[in-house]
Each structure stands twice: as structure tokens, then as C-alpha cells.
Design an enzyme around this catalytic site. Structure first.
Site, PDB file in Angstrom:
ATOM      1  N   GLY A  44       3.413   0.192  -2.180  1.00 52.26           N
ATOM      2  CA  GLY A  44       4.544  -0.241  -1.360  1.00 52.26           C
ATOM      3  C   GLY A  44       4.163  -1.115  -0.185  1.00 52.26           C
ATOM      4  N   GLU A  45       5.187  -1.712   0.423  1.00 55.57           N
ATOM      5  CA  GLU A  45       4.995  -2.619   1.558  1.00 55.57           C
ATOM      6  C   GLU A  45       5.492  -1.925   2.832  1.00 55.57           C
ATOM      7  OE1 GLU A  45       3.505  -5.250   2.556  1.00 55.57           O
ATOM      8  OE2 GLU A  45       4.606  -5.179   4.437  1.00 55.57           O
ATOM      9  N   CYS A 100      -5.671   7.132   2.318  1.00 61.45           N
ATOM     10  CA  CYS A 100      -4.850   5.949   2.045  1.00 61.45           C
ATOM     11  C   CYS A 100      -3.479   6.421   1.567  1.00 61.45           C
ATOM     12  CB  CYS A 100      -5.557   5.113   0.979  1.00 61.45           C
ATOM     13  SG  CYS A 100      -4.582   3.739   0.378  1.00 61.45           S
ATOM     14  N   CYS A 138       7.149  -1.074  -5.582  1.00 65.17           N
ATOM     15  CA  CYS A 138       7.124  -2.152  -4.589  1.00 65.17           C
ATOM     16  C   CYS A 138       7.924  -3.324  -5.124  1.00 65.17           C
ATOM     17  CB  CYS A 138       5.685  -2.589  -4.308  1.00 65.17           C
ATOM     18  SG  CYS A 138       5.579  -3.847  -3.004  1.00 65.17           S
ATOM     19  N   SER A 147      -1.394  -2.187   6.433  1.00 69.65           N
ATOM     20  CA  SER A 147      -1.621  -3.416   5.661  1.00 69.65           C
ATOM     21  C   SER A 147      -0.291  -3.982   5.184  1.00 69.65           C
ATOM     22  CB  SER A 147      -2.513  -3.092   4.451  1.00 69.65           C
ATOM     23  OG  SER A 147      -2.625  -4.201   3.591  1.00 69.65           O
ATOM     24  N   CYS A 207      -4.251   0.270  -6.000  1.00 69.13           N
ATOM     25  CA  CYS A 207      -2.873   0.666  -5.788  1.00 69.13           C
ATOM     26  C   CYS A 207      -2.029   0.708  -7.060  1.00 69.13           C
ATOM     27  CB  CYS A 207      -2.455  -0.317  -4.740  1.00 69.13           C
ATOM     28  SG  CYS A 207      -1.076  -1.203  -4.501  1.00 69.13           S
ATOM     29  N   GLU A 267       0.930   7.666  -5.157  1.00 69.76           N
ATOM     30  CA  GLU A 267      -0.502   7.937  -5.125  1.00 69.76           C
ATOM     31  C   GLU A 267      -1.041   7.939  -3.701  1.00 69.76           C
ATOM     32  OE1 GLU A 267      -1.307   5.372  -9.174  1.00 69.76           O
ATOM     33  OE2 GLU A 267      -2.288   4.834  -7.313  1.00 69.76           O
ATOM     34  N   ASN A 321      -9.825  -4.834  -8.596  1.00 71.44           N
ATOM     35  CA  ASN A 321      -9.944  -3.690  -9.477  1.00 71.44           C
ATOM     36  C   ASN A 321      -9.044  -4.036 -10.672  1.00 71.44           C
ATOM     37  OD1 ASN A 321     -10.838  -1.119 -10.029  1.00 71.44           O
ATOM     38  ND2 ASN A 321     -10.174  -0.337  -8.057  1.00 71.44           N
ATOM     39  N   SER A 352      -2.479  -9.339   4.185  1.00 73.38           N
ATOM     40  CA  SER A 352      -3.038  -9.752   2.885  1.00 73.38           C
ATOM     41  C   SER A 352      -2.733 -11.226   2.653  1.00 73.38           C
ATOM     42  CB  SER A 352      -2.414  -8.913   1.762  1.00 73.38           C
ATOM     43  OG  SER A 352      -2.717  -7.549   1.933  1.00 73.38           O
ATOM     44  N   LEU A 353      -3.788 -12.050   2.541  1.00 72.68           N
ATOM     45  CA  LEU A 353      -3.592 -13.496   2.356  1.00 72.68           C
ATOM     46  C   LEU A 353      -3.742 -13.916   0.893  1.00 72.68           C
ATOM     47  CD1 LEU A 353      -5.471 -15.433   5.197  1.00 72.68           C
ATOM     48  CD2 LEU A 353      -3.039 -14.974   5.005  1.00 72.68           C
ATOM     49  N   HIS A 354      -4.919 -13.667   0.337  1.00 71.73           N
ATOM     50  CA  HIS A 354      -5.247 -13.909  -1.084  1.00 71.73           C
ATOM     51  C   HIS A 354      -5.312 -15.371  -1.512  1.00 71.73           C
ATOM     52  CE1 HIS A 354      -4.654  -9.687  -1.119  1.00 71.73           C
ATOM     53  NE2 HIS A 354      -3.360  -9.703  -1.291  1.00 71.73           N
ATOM     54  N   CYS A 374       3.244  -8.610  -6.594  1.00 68.19           N
ATOM     55  CA  CYS A 374       2.027  -9.434  -6.620  1.00 68.19           C
ATOM     56  C   CYS A 374       1.452  -9.405  -8.042  1.00 68.19           C
ATOM     57  CB  CYS A 374       1.010  -8.917  -5.610  1.00 68.19           C
ATOM     58  SG  CYS A 374       1.665  -9.002  -3.940  1.00 68.19           S
TER      59      CYS A 374
HETATM   60  N1  SAH Z   1       1.710  -3.926   0.326  1.00 73.01           N
HETATM   61  C1  SAH Z   1       0.649  -3.973   1.251  1.00 73.01           C
HETATM   62  C2  SAH Z   1      -0.161  -2.708   1.309  1.00 73.01           C
HETATM   63  C3  SAH Z   1      -0.498  -2.061   0.000  1.00 73.01           C
HETATM   64  S1  SAH Z   1      -1.595  -2.953  -1.060  1.00 73.01           S
HETATM   65  C4  SAH Z   1      -0.226  -5.164   0.975  1.00 73.01           C
HETATM   66  O1  SAH Z   1      -0.103  -5.773  -0.091  1.00 73.01           O
HETATM   67  O2  SAH Z   1      -1.016  -5.509   1.844  1.00 73.01           O
HETATM   68  C5  SAH Z   1      -3.123  -2.816  -0.153  1.00 73.01           C
HETATM   69  C6  SAH Z   1      -4.196  -3.773  -0.594  1.00 73.01           C
HETATM   70  O3  SAH Z   1      -4.612  -3.489  -1.936  1.00 73.01           O
HETATM   71  C7  SAH Z   1      -3.737  -5.224  -0.559  1.00 73.01           C
HETATM   72  O4  SAH Z   1      -4.613  -6.021   0.195  1.00 73.01           O
HETATM   73  C8  SAH Z   1      -3.763  -5.602  -2.012  1.00 73.01           C
HETATM   74  O5  SAH Z   1      -4.080  -6.937  -2.177  1.00 73.01           O
HETATM   75  C9  SAH Z   1      -4.825  -4.711  -2.603  1.00 73.01           C
HETATM   76  N2  SAH Z   1      -4.712  -4.594  -4.059  1.00 73.01           N
HETATM   77  C10 SAH Z   1      -3.590  -4.503  -4.815  1.00 73.01           C
HETATM   78  N3  SAH Z   1      -3.909  -4.457  -6.133  1.00 73.01           N
HETATM   79  C11 SAH Z   1      -5.251  -4.524  -6.202  1.00 73.01           C
HETATM   80  C12 SAH Z   1      -6.186  -4.520  -7.286  1.00 73.01           C
HETATM   81  N4  SAH Z   1      -5.784  -4.446  -8.538  1.00 73.01           N
HETATM   82  N5  SAH Z   1      -7.495  -4.596  -6.984  1.00 73.01           N
HETATM   83  C13 SAH Z   1      -7.918  -4.677  -5.698  1.00 73.01           C
HETATM   84  N6  SAH Z   1      -7.089  -4.688  -4.636  1.00 73.01           N
HETATM   85  C14 SAH Z   1      -5.770  -4.611  -4.885  1.00 73.01           C
HETATM   86 FE1  SF4 Z   2       3.393  -4.574  -3.206  1.00 76.29          FE
HETATM   87 FE2  SF4 Z   2       1.080  -4.773  -1.799  1.00 76.29          FE
HETATM   88 FE3  SF4 Z   2       1.077  -4.398  -4.512  1.00 76.29          FE
HETATM   89 FE4  SF4 Z   2       1.867  -6.731  -3.488  1.00 76.29          FE
HETATM   90  S1  SF4 Z   2      -0.206  -5.834  -3.331  1.00 76.29           S
HETATM   91  S2  SF4 Z   2       2.900  -5.595  -5.134  1.00 76.29           S
HETATM   92  S3  SF4 Z   2       2.905  -6.084  -1.638  1.00 76.29           S
HETATM   93  S4  SF4 Z   2       1.828  -2.994  -2.964  1.00 76.29           S
END
Ligand code: SAH
Ligand code: SF4
Length: 347
Positions: A166-167, A104, A111, A196, A338, A91, A295, A219-221, A115
Site C-alpha cells: 500500500g501507499e 515493515c 494498492c 516510504s 511487497c 503482510e 525481488n 520511490s523514484l525508480h 507499479c
Molecule cells: N507504496 C510505497 C511503500 C511500499 S513499497 C512505495 O512504493 O514507496 C516499498 C518499496 O518496495 C518501494 O520502494 C518499492 O519500489 C519496493 N518494491 C516493490 N516491489 C518490489 C520488488 N518486487 N522488488 C524489490 N522492491 C520492490
Molecule cells: Fe503500491 Fe508501492 Fe507497490 Fe507501487 S511499489 S504498487 S506504490 S505498494
């Protein structure tokens, strides 16, 4: 299997021209065609000499993807589902703003990190994308934007964020090659590129040593390791302390302020104590926090935060002198987080 032109630099294309017995400027001409004129097939390179064109066509193809689906949001956003190769779906998103157009991109098919709130992670990992497959997304999104009248015919993508599927730092070489080509061939300013990462620490140190002017987003979370491990099981090797130290190092090496991303999940990581700890962790660091309201992903139990809770979270960080932005919930209607559109396609 033919070799792919997208992803090759000017110099590499000049070498290919030389191999065919052509002058170097023919290589530059190929670069103009694939990167700047949207040429999709070698056979359509009508300003190349016929002999060179047929030589090139025997071994090479441009390397453009197929558009499987386009979904338009109501807020000048769209998402495309692309097939870079048979059976693979990725995507990319286009977002029009008053002063810029942002794309983007994905860096992997799926991936491996998994997460717990992310649709991409739920599907597992298939393969890394090549640099040309990352560039293709920017070209395709630009073309769709013109077609959808979100960009004028001579308009172009001005910003690229590596925040799709992806990462990026686990596909380091392709990511770095793509970044450099976006800059040199598509004329996208380094400062307009954001990578990111979920916090792959060795990748952050490696990227810092490149001394590029791009923005790094980590990305910390979470503000404590136990919760972070629960949300981001695939990166348990690295502690929050390691991540923040890597962010500091990135700033020291590049002079670029790091962004810390924090996806707000109701009742999970949005509490008063969570934000107080986060503020303490980040105090004094030259950084910026990007709050992302979740989201929601079908089949997962997470919910976005209440607006007042998100506002309070923001207030506490600002009170600690930490600059904060909140990502608009753009594109929620087009499954813009994503991996979500691809997931729907599978169902
Ligand atoms: N893998 C990398 C880059 C892709 S994800 C990473 O995790 O940083 C990019 C961003 O989208 C990340 O900060 C991730 O936390 C966020 N993301 C993933 N799933 C999401 C969702 N369902 N709602 C909002 N943000 C989301
Ligand atoms: Fe992969 Fe980023 Fe999604 Fe985590 S948030 S599963 S690292 S794409």
C-alpha cells in the site's frame, strides 16, 4: 460491529473510562494492557474492575489480527501473512539486526498505484487499513520475533518502516495516527520510523507541515518522466521535478535528509545514461539514495540487475557526492518483496 481499542490514544481511552463512570487512570491501564502487555481480549483484562471490564466488552474489542502464515528466512528475517479482518490479507516483515529490530508494515489491503514490478500493485486496491491495524502489525511481529527467538523475551521492535503493502500517504490519517502512537505508546523513536511513498506530492507537503522527525523515503525508480510513467503508471500526474522539489521542501521544513529509493531493474533503469541523469537530478540536494535490487515477481518480466551493473550504478552516484546504500537482498527466499506472500496464498 464492536469498536476497536487499538489505534486510540491515552486521552481517548481516558474519555472512554470516564464514560463508563471510571477514573481516568483506568483508561491509562487499558492503554498499558493493549499496547505494552500484549493483551488480546477485553475478557483477559483481569486487573480491571469486573464492572468496567464487562461494560467495555459490550462495545469494544482489542482489534488484533489472525496470523495466517509465518515464513522464516535464513537471515534472521521472517514474514507474516495476517488477516486483520475476514477475507483481507496483508503482510508484515520482521528483521533482526545486531543493534536493532525492524518491522515493515502495510498500510492498505492492496494498492491502487499499480507499479509494474510490484506484486501488491498487481492485485489492485481493496481498502485502507485503520491506525490500529497498522499498530497490530508491529505488536504481532514483536511477538513472533520473541517466539522465534529473534528477540529476547523482554526485547522489542525498535524501528518501523512503512514499506509493506500500500501507499501510506494515500491513507494519510491512519498513517499519521499510527506514527504518533508508535512513538507515544510503543516508545519507538520518531527518527526510527521511515515512511516510504511512491511520490504522492500533496501527501509529502502535508507531512512536511507536521514537522516530525521521521524519515521520508521517496520511490523514484527512473531519471526521466517517460520511463517513470511506464513503471509507476498510477502517479503520472507528478513529474520527477515535482518529486524532487517536494523532497527539498521536506528537508527545508523538517531538517531531515530525504531518502530516494531506486529499484534496479536489469536493462530497464540500470544503464550508464540513466545513472548519469539521476546524479545530475540529485546533485546538491541533501539526500541519500537507497538502491533496491529487484525481488523478481512471478509472471512479470523484470529481472534483478547484474552485480557489476549495480556496483557501477552506485559508483557513479558516489562520484557525484551522493551518499548511497544498497538494500541487502534479505528475505528473498521468503517472498519478502511487497505483496509476494499474499499473492502466493491466492494461487
Ligand atoms: N507504496 C510505497 C511503500 C511500499 S513499497 C512505495 O512504493 O514507496 C516499498 C518499496 O518496495 C518501494 O520502494 C518499492 O519500489 C519496493 N518494491 C516493490 N516491489 C518490489 C520488488 N518486487 N522488488 C524489490 N522492491 C520492490
Ligand atoms: Fe503500491 Fe508501492 Fe507497490 Fe507501487 S511499489 S504498487 S506504490 S505498494
Amino acid at each position: 460491529m464492536k469498536k476497536i481499542l487499538l489505534g486510540l490514544s491515552d486521552d481517548e481511552l481516558k474519555l472512554i473510562a470516564a464514560e463508563a463512570g471510571e477514573k481516568g487512570y483506568r483508561g491509562k491501564q487499558v492503554a498499558d494492557l493493549v499496547y505494552r502487555h500484549g493483551c488480546k481480549e477485553v475478557a483477559a483484562m483481569s486487573n480491571l474492575p469486573a464492572k468496567f471490564r464487562s461494560w467495555l466488552g459490550q462495545d469494544y474489542e482489542v482489534g488484533r489480527s489472525q496470523i495466517v502464515k509465518t515464513r522464516r528466512g535464513k537471515d534472521m528475517t521472517f514474514k507474516v501473512l495476517l488477516s486483520p479482518a475476514f477475507g483481507d490479507l496483508i503482510e508484515s516483515v520482521g528483521m533482526a539486526y545486531e543493534d536493532r529490530f525492524s518491522c515493515c508494515v502495510s498500510t492498505q489491503v492492496g494498492c491502487a498505484i499499480g507499479c509494474s514490478f510490484c506484486a501488491t500493485g498487481a492485485g489492485g486496491f481493496k481498502r485502507n487499513l485503520a491506525a490500529g491495524e497498522i499498530i497490530d502489525q508491529v505488536l504481532t511481529v514483536g511477538e513472533v520475533a520473541v517466539r522465534e527467538k529473534m528477540l529476547p523475551p523482554d526485547g522489542r521492535v525498535s524501528h518501523v518502516v512503512f514499506m509493506g503493502m500500500g501507499e501510506p500517504l494515500m491513507n494519510y490519517d491512519a498513517t499519521l495516527t499510527a506514527v504518533k502512537l508508535l512513538n507515544s505508546e510503543l516508545n519507538i523513536g520518531m527518527r526510527n520510523i521511515t515512511v516510504s511513498t511512491i511520490g504522492y506530492v500533496p501527501g509529502i507537503y502535508r507531512l512536511a507541515a507536521e514537522h516530525l522527525q521521521l524519515t521520508l523515503a521517496i520511490s523514484l525508480h527512473a531519471s526521466e518522466d517517460a520511463l517513470r510513467r511506464r513503471l509507476v503508471p498510477g502517479m503520472s500526474r507528478y513529474s520527477l521535478k515535482d518529486l524532487i522539489e517536494a523532497g527539498r521542501h521536506y528537508f527545508k521544513e523538517t531538517g531531515r535528509r530525504v531518502t530516494f529509493e531506486y529499484c534496479l531493474l536489469m536493462g530497464v533503469n540500470d544503464s550508464q545514461s540513466e545513472v548519469a541523469r539521476l546524479a545530475a537530478l540529485l546533485k546538491g540536494i541533501n539526500c541519500h539514495v537507497n538502491l533496491i535490487p529487484l525481488n523478481p515477481v512471478e509472471g512479470k518480466n523484470y529481472k534483478p540487475p547484474r552485480a557489476d551493473q549495480a556496483a557501477e550504478f552506485r559508483r557513479v552516484l558516489e562520484a557525484a557526492d551522493i551518499p548511497v546504500t544498497q538494500r541487502e537482498q534479505r528475505g528473498a527466499g521468503i517472498e519478502a518483496a511487497c505483496g509476494q506472500l499474499r499473492r502466493m496464498q491466492r494461487q
